[in-house]
Design a protein around this motif. Structure first.
Motif, PDB file in Angstrom:
ATOM      1  N   UNK A  44     -67.316  62.262  64.605  1.00  0.00           N
ATOM      2  CA  UNK A  44     -67.411  63.663  65.055  1.00  0.00           C
ATOM      3  C   UNK A  44     -68.008  63.850  66.437  1.00  0.00           C
ATOM      4  N   UNK A  45     -68.532  62.835  67.060  1.00  0.00           N
ATOM      5  CA  UNK A  45     -69.020  62.800  68.446  1.00  0.00           C
ATOM      6  C   UNK A  45     -70.380  63.470  68.671  1.00  0.00           C
ATOM      7  N   UNK A  63     -64.380  58.434  67.200  1.00  0.00           N
ATOM      8  CA  UNK A  63     -64.480  59.750  67.850  1.00  0.00           C
ATOM      9  C   UNK A  63     -64.151  59.710  69.334  1.00  0.00           C
ATOM     10  N   UNK A  91     -77.836  66.054  74.102  1.00  0.00           N
ATOM     11  CA  UNK A  91     -76.790  66.836  74.753  1.00  0.00           C
ATOM     12  C   UNK A  91     -76.920  66.780  76.273  1.00  0.00           C
ATOM     13  N   UNK A  98     -67.306  66.230  77.679  1.00  0.00           N
ATOM     14  CA  UNK A  98     -66.383  67.329  77.418  1.00  0.00           C
ATOM     15  C   UNK A  98     -65.670  67.724  78.700  1.00  0.00           C
ATOM     16  N   UNK A  99     -64.361  67.862  78.595  1.00  0.00           N
ATOM     17  CA  UNK A  99     -63.595  68.289  79.767  1.00  0.00           C
ATOM     18  C   UNK A  99     -62.508  69.221  79.274  1.00  0.00           C
ATOM     19  N   UNK A 100     -62.103  70.140  80.146  1.00  0.00           N
ATOM     20  CA  UNK A 100     -60.998  71.030  79.795  1.00  0.00           C
ATOM     21  C   UNK A 100     -59.714  70.203  79.737  1.00  0.00           C
ATOM     22  N   UNK A 101     -59.072  70.128  78.585  1.00  0.00           N
ATOM     23  CA  UNK A 101     -57.939  69.208  78.428  1.00  0.00           C
ATOM     24  C   UNK A 101     -56.700  69.628  79.208  1.00  0.00           C
ATOM     25  N   UNK A 103     -56.927  71.166  82.349  1.00  0.00           N
ATOM     26  CA  UNK A 103     -57.193  70.962  83.770  1.00  0.00           C
ATOM     27  C   UNK A 103     -57.315  69.486  84.117  1.00  0.00           C
TER      28      UNK A 103
ATOM     29  N   UNK B  33     -74.316  70.897  68.369  1.00  0.00           N
ATOM     30  CA  UNK B  33     -73.592  70.710  69.624  1.00  0.00           C
ATOM     31  C   UNK B  33     -74.157  71.504  70.793  1.00  0.00           C
ATOM     32  N   UNK B 208     -64.206  65.618  67.455  1.00  0.00           N
ATOM     33  CA  UNK B 208     -64.748  65.224  68.756  1.00  0.00           C
ATOM     34  C   UNK B 208     -64.309  66.130  69.909  1.00  0.00           C
ATOM     35  N   UNK B 210     -60.759  68.542  71.762  1.00  0.00           N
ATOM     36  CA  UNK B 210     -59.301  68.680  71.810  1.00  0.00           C
ATOM     37  C   UNK B 210     -58.732  67.872  72.957  1.00  0.00           C
ATOM     38  N   UNK B 211     -57.967  66.827  72.635  1.00  0.00           N
ATOM     39  CA  UNK B 211     -57.191  66.108  73.642  1.00  0.00           C
ATOM     40  C   UNK B 211     -55.748  66.585  73.506  1.00  0.00           C
ATOM     41  N   UNK B 212     -55.269  67.293  74.506  1.00  0.00           N
ATOM     42  CA  UNK B 212     -53.935  67.875  74.453  1.00  0.00           C
ATOM     43  C   UNK B 212     -52.858  66.833  74.148  1.00  0.00           C
ATOM     44  N   UNK B 297     -56.528  78.705  89.043  1.00  0.00           N
ATOM     45  CA  UNK B 297     -57.059  77.340  89.052  1.00  0.00           C
ATOM     46  C   UNK B 297     -56.337  76.394  88.110  1.00  0.00           C
ATOM     47  N   UNK B 298     -55.370  76.904  87.371  1.00  0.00           N
ATOM     48  CA  UNK B 298     -54.734  76.054  86.372  1.00  0.00           C
ATOM     49  C   UNK B 298     -53.370  75.568  86.854  1.00  0.00           C
ATOM     50  N   UNK B 303     -52.132  78.998  77.604  1.00  0.00           N
ATOM     51  CA  UNK B 303     -51.662  79.537  76.321  1.00  0.00           C
ATOM     52  C   UNK B 303     -52.720  80.458  75.717  1.00  0.00           C
ATOM     53  N   UNK B 387     -67.533  71.631  69.688  1.00  0.00           N
ATOM     54  CA  UNK B 387     -67.004  70.730  70.704  1.00  0.00           C
ATOM     55  C   UNK B 387     -65.913  71.408  71.541  1.00  0.00           C
ATOM     56  N   UNK B 390     -67.479  73.701  73.994  1.00  0.00           N
ATOM     57  CA  UNK B 390     -68.045  72.945  75.116  1.00  0.00           C
ATOM     58  C   UNK B 390     -66.972  72.572  76.137  1.00  0.00           C
ATOM     59  N   UNK B 391     -65.729  72.436  75.679  1.00  0.00           N
ATOM     60  CA  UNK B 391     -64.653  72.069  76.605  1.00  0.00           C
ATOM     61  C   UNK B 391     -64.146  73.270  77.402  1.00  0.00           C
ATOM     62  N   UNK B 392     -63.946  74.395  76.710  1.00  0.00           N
ATOM     63  CA  UNK B 392     -63.277  75.530  77.351  1.00  0.00           C
ATOM     64  C   UNK B 392     -64.258  76.546  77.935  1.00  0.00           C
TER      65      UNK B 392
END
Ligand code: FES
Lengths: 123, 451
Positions: A44-45, A63, A91, A98-101, A103, B33, B208, B210-212, B297-298, B303, B387, B390-392
């Motif tokens: 679960x990370x 994870x 944390x 964490x990264x925006x998937x 971008x 988290x 963990x 979201x990996x697109x 920026x995208x 979506x 999680x 934290x990404x978005x």
């Protein structure tokens, strides 16, 4: 059994002697380190930390993707130290986790191990 | 049927709509988290406009441990037990997705100060049923079933945990998972002997983050399953494909005779409608398609990510949230084949259309919603999953989540954010927390099913 030394870089460099047969989450929690966790089986990370030096066996984790592994992340609830280690925990170590998937997509070799393409030869 | 003899809930959806206005809300708030080493908790919020503590958290019930990630929750009893005078809607079952712990919370003894009645440990559930990652809780007459998204190691498809009314583990509810690849939400309509279940992903995939790319690797769901409810096994699968990527919340009409139902496909940002045709065959169609929106920026348009849908008790309106765009929409679905957009408000989101609401800078987007029984008040919270937040929306760590109320016009359609109601979870005593699902003591629009 010989113990190994774990240093916590972002906790004023505190050091702990730990049993390498135990997971780092168990050893450090027992000695009073306040660590985040969730599933406790490596999926679960939540418990991720960053390995600054040393090496661990975390073969049970599922994870992390390969990019996160290359960035030094380890999963404390399953990782066992193979040597003295220096860690960043909590944390506040999750900056690159964490990264925006949309971008910042992953390359094929950066996916999780079960679906990642093999690393390309040096370019 | 004389009311005095009866059990929990209401004789019909129409009777539920006549119930007194909700005065309290129960809402989940999490620290998992966030970097704050405190347990997740259940908040009680004062929703009585006559009260001096209106729109404030009036009590907090901490769970015994950290790291649960409380998410969804459900009642021990609903209108499906209305004829059973021995049953009472008294306990909320509050699962931890990450820990698999089930917290049984007594909300009946003192509704303003719920207390922990019992914990079923995740380790016991894993050991006895090989299931983990609890999600949706529905009661089944006097019994309880919970969708569990993984096996004990977090692999899909998981199954269904069956509890008796004393919260003892009976075992697995389903007789077979058939070819089902993933679990998530479910709803049943007993008069049609059907249950419909949807698909998120394996816990080891979604927990963990979201990996697109994993969508393309078929690690996320795109199918809908129709079950033989009595036989407890899947009967038919609808492959939704690109129209139905990540189908999440499942809602049947409240009318127990109706076969119509809906699911929100999060990543495709579509609403899928299903029904039984005159030949007795289940059919499906896409009835809403939210366009992706450009963002400076995208590299690709954003979506909507429909994270939730909900139907009003009279089945006239469907509400949805576009968690990444930031809008909440109201559709008139009087003709379920032809929805009409009747209302829209903005709350957070990445498009920047709602930077501040009621003096609070909204971080995150509209996510979980709960509607009053009379259909006039919609309560909205902003956090999806720690999680993914934290990404978005990384700023949610410092700003926390928030809850707003939207007033809904049930005659002509239309929505407006209420200017006097806001709960800012950024100001919680232990630091910024994130709010998720909401329920009311008397039952609500996503809990009750009529047999
Ligand atoms: S606690 Fe879930 S991965 Fe370690």
């Amino acid at each position: 059994m010989t113990k190994v030394t774990v240093t916590l870089a972002n906790r004023q460099g505190q050091t702990f002697e730990v049993d390498p047969r135990k997971t780092l989450l168990a050893s450090l929690s027992e000695q009073g380190v306040d660590l985040p966790y969730g599933c406790k089986y490596g999926g679960c990370i939540t418990c991720a930390a960053r390995l600054m030096s040393g090496s661990v066996n975390q073969s049970a984790q599922v994870a992390l993707n390969n990019r996160q592994i290359n960035d030094g992340y380890i999963i404390l609830c399953v990782a066992r130290p193979l040597s003295d280690c220096c860690l960043e925990i909590g944390v506040d170590s999750h900056g690159k986790l964490y990264r925006n998937p949309f971008l910042d997509p992953l390359a094929d070799h950066e996916l999780k191990a079960d679906i990642a393409a093999p690393m390309k030869e040096n370019t | 049927m004389a009311k005095a003899c009866c059990g929990p809930g209401y004789a019909s959806p129409a009777e539920a709509m006549q119930a007194p206005r909700e005065k309290l809300l129960y809402t989940i708030a999490i620290y998992t988290g966030t970097g704050i080493q405190k347990p997740d908790y259940l908040c009680t919020i004062d929703a009585d406009p006559e009260s001096p503590t209106y729109s404030q958290v009036i009590s907090r019930l901490e769970m015994p441990g950290i790291g649960d990630e409380l998410h969804h929750m459900g009642w021990n009893a609903c209108s499906s037990c209305h004829d059973d005078e021995n049953m009472e809607r008294k306990y909320l079952i509050v699962p931890g997705v990450r820990s698999t712990n089930l917290h049984i919370v007594d909300c009946g003894t003192d509704p303003r100060n719920p207390t922990l009645f019992k914990v079923i440990e995740g380790s016991e559930i894993k050991a006895t049923t090989n299931l983990s990652a609890p999600h949706t809780v529905h009661c089944l007459g006097s019994e309880i079933i919970i969708s569990m998204l993984g096996d004990a190691q977090g692999n899909a498809p998981g199954g269904y945990l069956h509890l008796d009314k004393e919260f003892n583990i009976i075992g697995r509810w389903e007789n077979s998972m058939g070819e089902i690849k993933f679990g998530y939400d479910f709803w049943y309509q007993p008069r049609h002997n059907v249950m419909v279940s949807s698909e998120w992903a394996a816990p080891n995939t979604f927990m963990p983050g979201f990996d697109l790319e994993e969508v393309g690797h078929l690690k996320y769901g795109r199918e809908l399953h129709f079950w033989d409810f009595e036989k407890k096994e899947p009967r038919q699968t609808m492959y939704l494909g690109e129209d139905g990527l990540i189908p999440l919340e499942v809602r049947f009409h409240h009318n127990p005779d109706s076969s119509h139902g809906f699911v929100g496909a999060a990543l495709s940002a579509n609403i899928i409608h299903w029904w039984k045709d005159t030949a007795g065959e289940w059919q499906w169609e896409k009835i809403v398609d939210v366009d992706n929106e450009p963002h400076p920026d995208w590299p690709i348009p954003i979506p909507g990510v429909i994270s939730v849908i909900l139907l009003s008790m009279d089945d006239r309106f469907l509400y949805l949230c576009n968690w990444l765009h930031g809008d909440i929409r109201q559709y008139d679905i009087s003709d379920p084949h032809k929805p009409v957009l009747t209302g829209q408000v903005w709350m957070g989101g990445l498009l920047g259309k709602a930077p501040e609401v009621n003096g609070v800078k909204v971080t995150g987007g509209p996510q979980m919603i709960q509607l009053s029984l009379d259909g006039k008040r919609l309560f909205v919270t902003t956090s999806l999953f720690s999680t993914w937040d934290n990404q978005f929306y990384p700023e949610i760590r410092t700003n926390g989540g928030c809850m707003l109320m939207v007033n809904c016009d049930t005659e002509n359609g239309g929505m407006e954010i209420d200017p006097d109601f806001v709960v800012d979870f950024g100001k919680e005593p232990n630091g910024p927390s994130r709010c998720h699902e909401t329920r009311y003591p008397g039952g609500d629009c996503t809990s009750d099913i009529w047999i």
